[in-house]
Enzyme design. Structure first.
Site, short mmCIF file in Angstrom:
data_model
loop_
_atom_site.label_atom_id
_atom_site.label_comp_id
_atom_site.label_asym_id
_atom_site.label_seq_id
_atom_site.Cartn_x
_atom_site.Cartn_y
_atom_site.Cartn_z
N CYS A 2 6.00 -55.97 -3.04
CA CYS A 2 6.30 -54.68 -2.39
C CYS A 2 5.31 -54.42 -1.25
O CYS A 2 4.24 -55.01 -1.19
CB CYS A 2 6.12 -53.55 -3.40
SG CYS A 2 6.97 -53.84 -4.94
N ARG A 27 6.79 -60.32 2.82
CA ARG A 27 6.25 -60.21 1.46
C ARG A 27 7.36 -60.29 0.43
O ARG A 27 7.11 -60.42 -0.77
CB ARG A 27 5.49 -58.91 1.30
CG ARG A 27 4.22 -58.82 2.14
CD ARG A 27 3.70 -57.40 2.22
NE ARG A 27 3.24 -56.89 0.97
CZ ARG A 27 1.96 -56.93 0.56
NH1 ARG A 27 1.06 -57.49 1.33
NH2 ARG A 27 1.58 -56.43 -0.59
N TRP A 73 10.14 -54.83 -4.34
CA TRP A 73 10.56 -56.11 -4.95
C TRP A 73 10.76 -55.78 -6.42
O TRP A 73 9.78 -55.50 -7.14
CB TRP A 73 9.46 -57.16 -4.74
CG TRP A 73 9.84 -58.54 -5.14
CD1 TRP A 73 10.81 -59.32 -4.57
CD2 TRP A 73 9.25 -59.33 -6.19
NE1 TRP A 73 10.84 -60.55 -5.18
CE2 TRP A 73 9.91 -60.58 -6.17
CE3 TRP A 73 8.25 -59.12 -7.10
CZ2 TRP A 73 9.59 -61.61 -7.06
CZ3 TRP A 73 7.91 -60.14 -7.99
CH2 TRP A 73 8.59 -61.36 -7.97
N ASN A 99 3.16 -49.92 -5.42
CA ASN A 99 3.20 -51.36 -5.68
C ASN A 99 2.55 -51.56 -7.03
O ASN A 99 1.57 -50.91 -7.34
CB ASN A 99 2.39 -52.14 -4.63
CG ASN A 99 3.02 -52.05 -3.25
OD1 ASN A 99 4.12 -51.55 -3.10
ND2 ASN A 99 2.28 -52.51 -2.23
N GLY A 100 3.07 -52.49 -7.84
CA GLY A 100 2.45 -52.79 -9.13
C GLY A 100 3.38 -52.39 -10.27
O GLY A 100 4.54 -52.08 -10.06
N GLU A 486 3.18 -80.93 -3.28
CA GLU A 486 3.38 -79.91 -2.24
C GLU A 486 4.67 -80.15 -1.48
O GLU A 486 5.42 -79.22 -1.19
CB GLU A 486 2.18 -79.90 -1.30
CG GLU A 486 2.31 -79.03 -0.07
CD GLU A 486 2.55 -77.55 -0.38
OE1 GLU A 486 2.45 -77.14 -1.56
OE2 GLU A 486 2.91 -76.81 0.56
N LYS A 490 7.66 -77.40 -1.21
CA LYS A 490 8.24 -76.93 0.06
C LYS A 490 9.75 -77.06 0.04
O LYS A 490 10.48 -76.15 0.40
CB LYS A 490 7.66 -77.75 1.23
CG LYS A 490 6.22 -77.44 1.57
CD LYS A 490 6.00 -76.14 2.29
CE LYS A 490 5.65 -74.93 1.52
NZ LYS A 490 4.61 -74.81 0.58
N GLU A 493 11.39 -74.59 -2.58
CA GLU A 493 11.29 -73.14 -2.38
C GLU A 493 12.05 -72.65 -1.16
O GLU A 493 12.39 -71.48 -1.08
CB GLU A 493 9.84 -72.68 -2.36
CG GLU A 493 9.02 -73.05 -1.19
CD GLU A 493 7.62 -72.40 -1.27
OE1 GLU A 493 7.47 -71.33 -1.85
OE2 GLU A 493 6.68 -73.01 -0.75
N HIS A 509 6.92 -94.26 -16.86
CA HIS A 509 6.82 -93.55 -18.17
C HIS A 509 7.90 -92.50 -18.32
O HIS A 509 7.68 -91.48 -18.98
CB HIS A 509 5.42 -92.91 -18.28
CG HIS A 509 4.33 -93.92 -18.19
ND1 HIS A 509 4.02 -94.81 -19.21
CD2 HIS A 509 3.50 -94.26 -17.15
CE1 HIS A 509 3.04 -95.59 -18.84
NE2 HIS A 509 2.70 -95.29 -17.59
N LYS A 608 5.47 -63.46 -0.71
CA LYS A 608 4.35 -64.12 -0.04
C LYS A 608 3.08 -64.00 -0.86
O LYS A 608 2.27 -64.90 -0.91
CB LYS A 608 4.12 -63.53 1.35
CG LYS A 608 3.02 -64.22 2.15
CD LYS A 608 3.32 -65.68 2.36
CE LYS A 608 2.22 -66.41 3.09
NZ LYS A 608 2.42 -67.87 3.12
C1 AGP Z 1 3.64 -71.66 -1.43
O1 AGP Z 1 4.53 -72.07 -0.41
C2 AGP Z 1 4.14 -70.45 -2.17
N1 AGP Z 1 4.43 -69.38 -1.29
C3 AGP Z 1 3.24 -70.05 -3.32
O2 AGP Z 1 3.17 -71.14 -4.20
C4 AGP Z 1 1.79 -69.67 -2.94
O3 AGP Z 1 1.09 -70.82 -2.51
C5 AGP Z 1 1.10 -69.12 -4.19
O4 AGP Z 1 1.78 -67.94 -4.56
C6 AGP Z 1 -0.39 -68.81 -3.99
O5 AGP Z 1 -0.54 -67.82 -2.99
P1 AGP Z 1 -2.05 -67.52 -2.45
O6 AGP Z 1 -2.53 -68.76 -1.78
O7 AGP Z 1 -1.88 -66.37 -1.50
O8 AGP Z 1 -2.88 -67.17 -3.64
#
Ligand code: AGP
Length: 613
Positions: A2, A27, A73, A99-100, A486, A490, A493, A509, A608
């Site tokens: 949020c 966000r 959110w 937020n929260g 990673e 990418k 996501e 394995h 984000k």
């Molecule tokens: C990565 O592309 C994602 N958006 C997510 O995994 C992100 O890296 C993770 O939430 C950690 O965020 P931060 O680095 O702001 O702590």
């Protein structure tokens, strides 16, 4: 997560707030709303994207010079208008955005309903509105009523409140870690935001609220206090970003912009921290004596998502360069496993946002057990930045795309610098070795620029061929194994294709059962000490008709011949290769997502900065 924006001054408040909410879209959200005071309290809310709220504001504009807005959110209650913030009380005298999560909202809701309060939404947030309403009815002024209401809440929150009875002020509070609460200072006007990009075009003078701190914001000034009412003074920070750097510029997506910014962001994070003529590293935000560096027995890296994968690369760097044992743990696991740590342990958080709730909780856990806590963080003034004993700022500039890219490579450069720094302080890195490493590091930005040059690799061809695949595998060894993780993250996501990263040695394995002629397998096979092992992995995949996409050092014809497709990178120091090998995987994911028509900058279900568990 949020987002909150607030304004009080002499201008059209709802327009400023709306534009601020647009800067927070990255966000992640699924409804939005604005409340403004103009003699009366007026609210507009809409589910879905901000365009829907914009339509409502066009139909029925909000007037006034004081407003608060919110992008929600959904956690408790579906993402529909009824549950969107702001939430007003029955008499529509006050409006609240939050937020929260109010972790004790069921108890509070039952108690308030017993006292006659009628709820209109399914949200936890609405209990805050009714609590304030209750204390106002008992005769409290707005600030006191808010203070008492905030004191009843469990969980982490960022809250803003306005009232038509006291139409000149916004009351706000930060409780725990639910994303930032930032006050922006103007002339005859002041601002509130969850994150700097929302107000950056109006002011670069900001104040960060800490846990259990409140602010009362008016056009003429801002007063600060603790939740217990004790008045406090706060430091003003000057933000060095310019608004342009937070905008998309000529790029189609923020993610694309941030991928192509990596030569600059890697350069920016290195700048001023290493003397290239001697190789000497200095990290002024992380002051250490040789004795303190030698006393470190173990470093535990805690992080989430992409940041955790960067930490896994960092393990190789720090163990090799500083000869210190490094453990990498997911922050969400670390915080609940009662970790064995003491004052000879350093816990290093890696977090782009500096507000990820699991990572912050891991830092708190480490601090409570006597460990020294450090962080590698991008957002200046974020919680992680402020609670750490020492920090390395990524200096990568704002990362707006939900999928992290330049923060990953900036972090790798910082981890390399940290390894050199500790190695030099501990006397395990000679002057010659330092000079060689510094020279290798100095070339990284230009090598990254080579990978990004037009036509260097053909991502469009691969995306065209494979964007309809249901599964992908990514394989790597050594520091390239976390890069495989990673690359898979990418792809999944932003294109929603199921993708898994594996240590290549693990194929036999179990995962090899997945290989057939429908399975593209990205093999990171750069010319390092496990090169031959990777070649045999490629053979195993080919023997089962898997589709081999090899990421190779340019000129490696031997592997090219064994592959269906290749992605190339220039040769670099083995520990620095991940800064280059991740870039083609970022672009493969980006172009695949484009072919699939996915929402690259705001992928579904993602945020984000994950400020709730
Ligand atoms: C990565 O592309 C994602 N958006 C997510 O995994 C992100 O890296 C993770 O939430 C950690 O965020 P931060 O680095 O702001 O702590």
């Amino acid at each position: 997560m949020c987002g909150i924006v607030g304004y009080v001054g002499t201008k059209d408040a709802s327009s400023i707030v709306f534009e601020g909410l647009k800067k927070l879209e990255y966000r992640g959200y699924d409804s939005a709303g604005i409340a403004s005071i103009n003699g009366d309290l007026d609210i507009r809310r809409a589910e879905g994207k901000l365009a829907n709220l914009e339509a409502k504001l066009r139909e029925a504009p909000l007037e006034g010079h004081l407003a608060i807005g919110h992008t929600r959110w959904a956690t408790h209650g579906a993402p529909i208008e009824r549950n969107a913030h702001p939430h007003a009380d029955e008499t529509r005298a006050i409006a609240v955005v939050q937020n929260g999560i109010v972790e004790n909202f069921m108890t509070l809701r039952a108690q308030l309903q017993q006292e006659g309060h009628e709820f209109k939404s399914d949200t936890d947030t609405e209990v805050i509105t009714h609590l304030i309403d209750k204390f106002l009815a008992e005769g409290d002024e707005l600030v006191e009523a808010c203070r008492r209401a905030f004191g009843e809440l469990q969980g982490a929150h960022a809250i803003a409140v306005v009232s038509k009875q006291e139409p000149d002020k916004i009351v706000t509070v930060r409780l725990g870690n639910a994303g930032g609460v930032i006050v922006g200072l103007g002339k005859g006007e002041n601002y509130l935001a969850s994150d700097i990009p929302a107000i950056l075009e109006h002011t670069q003078r900001v104040i960060y609220l800490e846990d259990r701190e409140m602010a009362v914001i008016t056009a003429g000034g801002v007063s600060f206090s603790r939740l217990n009412g004790q008045a406090i003074s706060k430091e003003v920070h000057q933000i060095t970003w310019d608004p342009i750097s937070a905008a998309k510029g000529p790029y189609r997506h923020f993610m694309q912009k941030e991928i192509y910014e990596q030569p600059q962001s890697v350069q920016s994070t290195i700048r001023g921290r290493i003397d290239f003529t001697t190789g000497q590293v200095s990290l002024e935000e992380l002051p250490l004596t040789p004795a303190e560096a030698k006393a470190i027995e173990r470093i535990i890296i805690v992080a989430c998502g992409t940041s955790a994968y960067a930490g896994q690369v960092g393990k190789f760097m720090i163990e090799k360069l500083a000869r210190i044992n490094v453990l990498v743990d997911y922050a969400s696991e670390f915080r609940y496993r009662d970790p064995l740590i003491d004052d000879r342990t350093v816990v290093l958080a890696i977090t782009q946002s500096g507000e990820t709730v699991d990572t912050l909780a891991a830092l708190e856990e480490a601090k409570s057990k006597g460990a020294k806590i450090w962080s590698i963080v991008n957002m200046h003034g974020s919680m992680a930045h402020r609670i750490s004993d020492g920090a390395i700022l990524m200096q990568a500039g704002p990362e707006i795309g939900v999928a992290s890219t330049k923060a990953f490579t900036a972090t790798l450069a910082d981890l390399f610098l940290l390894g050199m720094y500790l190695g030099q302080l501990r006397g395990v890195l000679s002057a010659e070795e330092s000079f060689e490493l510094a020279t290798a590091l100095a070339h990284l930005p230009e090598l990254a620029g080579e990978v990004l040059a037009e036509g260097y690799n053909d991502y469009t061809k691969l995306a065209n061929l494979y964007h309809k695949q249901e599964h992908f595998l990514f394989l790597g060894r050594g520091p390239n194994y976390p890069v495989a993780l990673e690359g898979a993250l990418k792809l999944k996501e932003i294109s929603y294709i199921h993708a898994e990263g594996y240590p290549a040695g693990e194929m036999k394995h179990g995962p090899i059962a997945l290989i057939d002629d429908h399975m593209p397998v990205v093999c990171i096979v750069t010319q390092d000490h496990v090169y031959d092992k990777m070649i045999s992995q490629i053979e195993q995949v080919r023997a089962r008709n898997g589709i081999v996409i090899s990421l190779i050092n340019e000129g490696d014809e031997e592997v090219a011949k064994k592959s269906d497709h290749v992605l190339r990178i220039p040769k670099a120091h083995p520990l620095l290769t991940p800064i280059l090998s991740v870039i083609p995987l970022q672009l493969l994911a980006y172009h695949t997502a484009i072919w699939r028509g996915a929402d690259v900058d705001q992928p579904r279900n993602l945020a984000k900065s994950v400020t709730v568990e």
